[in-house]
Design a protein around this motif. Structure first.
Motif, PDB file in Angstrom:
ATOM      1  N   VAL A 123       0.862  -1.181   0.000  1.00 57.09           N
ATOM      2  CA  VAL A 123       0.000   0.000   0.000  1.00 57.09           C
ATOM      3  C   VAL A 123       0.900   1.232   0.000  1.00 57.09           C
ATOM      4  CG1 VAL A 123      -1.769   1.289   1.243  1.00 57.09           C
ATOM      5  CG2 VAL A 123      -1.816  -1.210   1.239  1.00 57.09           C
ATOM      6  N   ALA A 124       0.786   2.057  -1.033  1.00 55.33           N
ATOM      7  CA  ALA A 124       1.593   3.274  -1.157  1.00 55.33           C
ATOM      8  C   ALA A 124       0.684   4.486  -1.114  1.00 55.33           C
ATOM      9  CB  ALA A 124       2.396   3.250  -2.456  1.00 55.33           C
ATOM     10  N   MET A 125       1.187   5.565  -0.504  1.00 53.67           N
ATOM     11  CA  MET A 125       0.386   6.785  -0.384  1.00 53.67           C
ATOM     12  C   MET A 125       1.311   7.989  -0.274  1.00 53.67           C
ATOM     13  SD  MET A 125      -0.790   6.172   3.545  1.00 53.67           S
ATOM     14  CE  MET A 125      -0.783   4.399   3.261  1.00 53.67           C
ATOM     15  N   LYS A 126       0.776   9.144  -0.630  1.00 53.30           N
ATOM     16  CA  LYS A 126       1.500  10.398  -0.494  1.00 53.30           C
ATOM     17  C   LYS A 126       1.260  10.959   0.905  1.00 53.30           C
ATOM     18  CE  LYS A 126       2.865  10.575  -4.847  1.00 53.30           C
ATOM     19  NZ  LYS A 126       4.289  10.546  -5.258  1.00 53.30           N
ATOM     20  N   VAL A 127       2.340  11.343   1.563  1.00 55.08           N
ATOM     21  CA  VAL A 127       2.223  11.864   2.925  1.00 55.08           C
ATOM     22  C   VAL A 127       3.038  13.152   3.041  1.00 55.08           C
ATOM     23  CG1 VAL A 127       1.866   9.589   3.949  1.00 55.08           C
ATOM     24  CG2 VAL A 127       4.183  10.476   3.725  1.00 55.08           C
ATOM     25  N   GLY A 128       2.650  13.971   3.989  1.00 52.54           N
ATOM     26  CA  GLY A 128       3.404  15.179   4.281  1.00 52.54           C
ATOM     27  C   GLY A 128       3.193  16.270   3.256  1.00 52.54           C
ATOM     28  N   PRO A 129       3.666  17.468   3.563  1.00 48.22           N
ATOM     29  CA  PRO A 129       3.507  18.598   2.638  1.00 48.22           C
ATOM     30  C   PRO A 129       4.315  18.451   1.362  1.00 48.22           C
ATOM     31  CG  PRO A 129       4.905  19.202   4.500  1.00 48.22           C
ATOM     32  CD  PRO A 129       4.341  17.851   4.814  1.00 48.22           C
TER      33      PRO A 129
ATOM     34  N   GLU B  48       5.803  13.139  -0.174  1.00 53.62           N
ATOM     35  CA  GLU B  48       6.691  11.976  -0.177  1.00 53.62           C
ATOM     36  C   GLU B  48       5.869  10.691  -0.128  1.00 53.62           C
ATOM     37  OE1 GLU B  48      10.382  10.111   2.482  1.00 53.62           O
ATOM     38  OE2 GLU B  48       9.410  12.002   3.039  1.00 53.62           O
ATOM     39  N   THR B  49       6.343   9.676  -0.842  1.00 52.24           N
ATOM     40  CA  THR B  49       5.634   8.402  -0.898  1.00 52.24           C
ATOM     41  C   THR B  49       6.052   7.505   0.257  1.00 52.24           C
ATOM     42  OG1 THR B  49       5.491   8.513  -3.312  1.00 52.24           O
ATOM     43  CG2 THR B  49       5.155   6.365  -2.296  1.00 52.24           C
ATOM     44  N   ALA B  50       5.066   7.000   0.970  1.00 49.53           N
ATOM     45  CA  ALA B  50       5.295   6.014   2.028  1.00 49.53           C
ATOM     46  C   ALA B  50       4.564   4.738   1.644  1.00 49.53           C
ATOM     47  CB  ALA B  50       4.794   6.532   3.374  1.00 49.53           C
ATOM     48  N   SER B  51       5.216   3.608   1.810  1.00 52.25           N
ATOM     49  CA  SER B  51       4.606   2.333   1.429  1.00 52.25           C
ATOM     50  C   SER B  51       4.769   1.325   2.551  1.00 52.25           C
ATOM     51  CB  SER B  51       5.232   1.801   0.130  1.00 52.25           C
ATOM     52  OG  SER B  51       6.636   1.709   0.245  1.00 52.25           O
ATOM     53  N   PHE B  52       3.809   0.406   2.622  1.00 53.48           N
ATOM     54  CA  PHE B  52       3.771  -0.595   3.683  1.00 53.48           C
ATOM     55  C   PHE B  52       3.309  -1.921   3.091  1.00 53.48           C
ATOM     56  CE2 PHE B  52       2.930   3.558   5.435  1.00 53.48           C
ATOM     57  CZ  PHE B  52       3.730   3.619   6.561  1.00 53.48           C
ATOM     58  N   VAL B  53       3.848  -3.014   3.619  1.00 52.33           N
ATOM     59  CA  VAL B  53       3.409  -4.353   3.236  1.00 52.33           C
ATOM     60  C   VAL B  53       2.269  -4.766   4.157  1.00 52.33           C
ATOM     61  CG1 VAL B  53       4.077  -6.770   2.956  1.00 52.33           C
ATOM     62  CG2 VAL B  53       5.710  -4.957   2.421  1.00 52.33           C
TER      63      VAL B  53
ATOM     64  N   GLN C 178      -3.265   5.277   7.768  1.00 50.60           N
ATOM     65  CA  GLN C 178      -3.225   6.658   8.239  1.00 50.60           C
ATOM     66  C   GLN C 178      -3.846   6.780   9.626  1.00 50.60           C
ATOM     67  OE1 GLN C 178      -5.113   8.857   5.075  1.00 50.60           O
ATOM     68  NE2 GLN C 178      -3.188   9.144   3.966  1.00 50.60           N
ATOM     69  N   ARG C 179      -4.899   6.014   9.886  1.00 49.97           N
ATOM     70  CA  ARG C 179      -5.507   6.025  11.219  1.00 49.97           C
ATOM     71  C   ARG C 179      -4.540   5.485  12.273  1.00 49.97           C
ATOM     72  NH1 ARG C 179     -11.138   6.287  11.944  1.00 49.97           N
ATOM     73  NH2 ARG C 179     -12.292   6.742  10.024  1.00 49.97           N
ATOM     74  N   LEU C 180      -3.652   4.593  11.846  1.00 54.48           N
ATOM     75  CA  LEU C 180      -2.652   4.042  12.761  1.00 54.48           C
ATOM     76  C   LEU C 180      -1.440   4.955  12.897  1.00 54.48           C
ATOM     77  CD1 LEU C 180      -2.735   0.274  11.668  1.00 54.48           C
ATOM     78  CD2 LEU C 180      -3.845   1.318  13.654  1.00 54.48           C
ATOM     79  N   GLY C 181      -1.504   6.125  12.291  1.00 52.75           N
ATOM     80  CA  GLY C 181      -0.424   7.093  12.425  1.00 52.75           C
ATOM     81  C   GLY C 181       0.769   6.827  11.536  1.00 52.75           C
ATOM     82  N   LEU C 182       0.572   6.069  10.441  1.00 54.73           N
ATOM     83  CA  LEU C 182       1.674   5.735   9.528  1.00 54.73           C
ATOM     84  C   LEU C 182       2.826   5.065  10.270  1.00 54.73           C
ATOM     85  CD1 LEU C 182       1.758   9.020   7.398  1.00 54.73           C
ATOM     86  CD2 LEU C 182       0.675   6.858   6.797  1.00 54.73           C
ATOM     87  N   ASP C 183       2.483   4.328  11.299  1.00 51.35           N
ATOM     88  CA  ASP C 183       3.472   3.656  12.140  1.00 51.35           C
ATOM     89  C   ASP C 183       3.500   2.175  11.771  1.00 51.35           C
ATOM     90  OD1 ASP C 183       5.200   2.761  14.038  1.00 51.35           O
ATOM     91  OD2 ASP C 183       4.013   3.392  15.773  1.00 51.35           O
ATOM     92  N   GLY C 184       4.597   1.753  11.145  1.00 54.05           N
ATOM     93  CA  GLY C 184       4.695   0.359  10.731  1.00 54.05           C
ATOM     94  C   GLY C 184       4.658  -0.620  11.880  1.00 54.05           C
ATOM     95  N   SER C 185       5.090  -0.198  13.058  1.00 54.96           N
ATOM     96  CA  SER C 185       5.090  -1.101  14.211  1.00 54.96           C
ATOM     97  C   SER C 185       3.680  -1.416  14.700  1.00 54.96           C
ATOM     98  CB  SER C 185       5.911  -0.495  15.351  1.00 54.96           C
ATOM     99  OG  SER C 185       5.335   0.726  15.795  1.00 54.96           O
TER     100      SER C 185
END
Length: 209
Positions: A113-119, A122-127, A149-156
């Motif tokens: 899952v890839a998404m644009k984040v921040g002003p 920047e692309t952030a992606s997660f498995v 995003q609801r999880l705060g973009l926190d992979g942990s």
């Protein structure tokens, strides 16, 4: 106090060390832009499609795989192969690489899952896994990107919604496909080089001369 002077290694060991550093260090360093370890304006490496956590693992694995390919090319370049065998190997390898590329694209589409984040956008992606767990706090109708995003973009925190073992398995498959694809590309170029370094057969003299 003078520092101790180490004795120089024997000639054979010096040649071994030189070859080892050239093939295992210089080759991966020269491929840094291709592997994605060095950014070049206007060029995006295949590795940029992977989440940051996978990139840290994929780089050393791909570097070692490329070094192994370089050693193999150097070793087999001394042998003589028929043009027909090299052509057959080239065609099979090209077909295999196209298949690997299709499988990688499909697995990436299904598990990343890839998404644009921040002003800066920047692309952030997660498995992620195929389905979210029942304990996930995200609404049932929300998408995976919205849930992350609801999880705060926190992979942990992803194991709260996706099975960690399945996520790790999906990441391993992506790593395997990437390493196979990059090493296969190196082998393909190696075959191309070997076709140019093969000694040409000597022309037979006509009988009676």
């Amino acid at each position: 106090m003078n520092e101790p002077v180490l004795p120089a290694p024997p000639p054979a060991t010096r040649r071994w060390l030189s070859a080892l550093l050239a093939l295992a260090v210089t080759v991966p360093l020269s491929m840094a832009p291709l592997l994605g370890n060095l950014e070049i304006p206007g060029f995006r490496a295949l590795l940029s499609l992977f989440p940051r956590g996978l990139q840290d693992t994929a780089l050393p694995l791909a570097s070692l795989a490329m070094a192994l390919v370089a050693v193999s090319v150097q070793f087999f370049s001394r042998d003589r192969f028929s043009g027909r065998k090299l052509t057959r190997a080239f065609i099979v390898l090209v077909a295999g690489l196209f298949l690997l590329l299709l499988v990688l694209a499909w697995r990436h589409n299904q598990t990343v899952v890839a998404m644009k984040v921040g002003p800066t956008g920047e692309t952030a992606s997660f498995v992620v896994a195929a389905q979210r767990s029942a304990t996930c706090p995200c609404p049932a109708g929300s998408g995976d990107a919205e849930c992350i995003q609801r999880l705060g973009l926190d992979g942990s925190r992803l194991p709260v919604c996706w099975d960690e073992r399945e996520v790790r398995g999906n990441g391993f498959v992506l790593l395997l496909l990437y390493v196979l694809l990059m090493s296969g590309l190196g082998a393909l170029v190696g075959l191309l080089v070997m076709t140019r370094t093969q000694p040409r057969p000597r022309a037979r003299k006509p009988r009676g001369q």
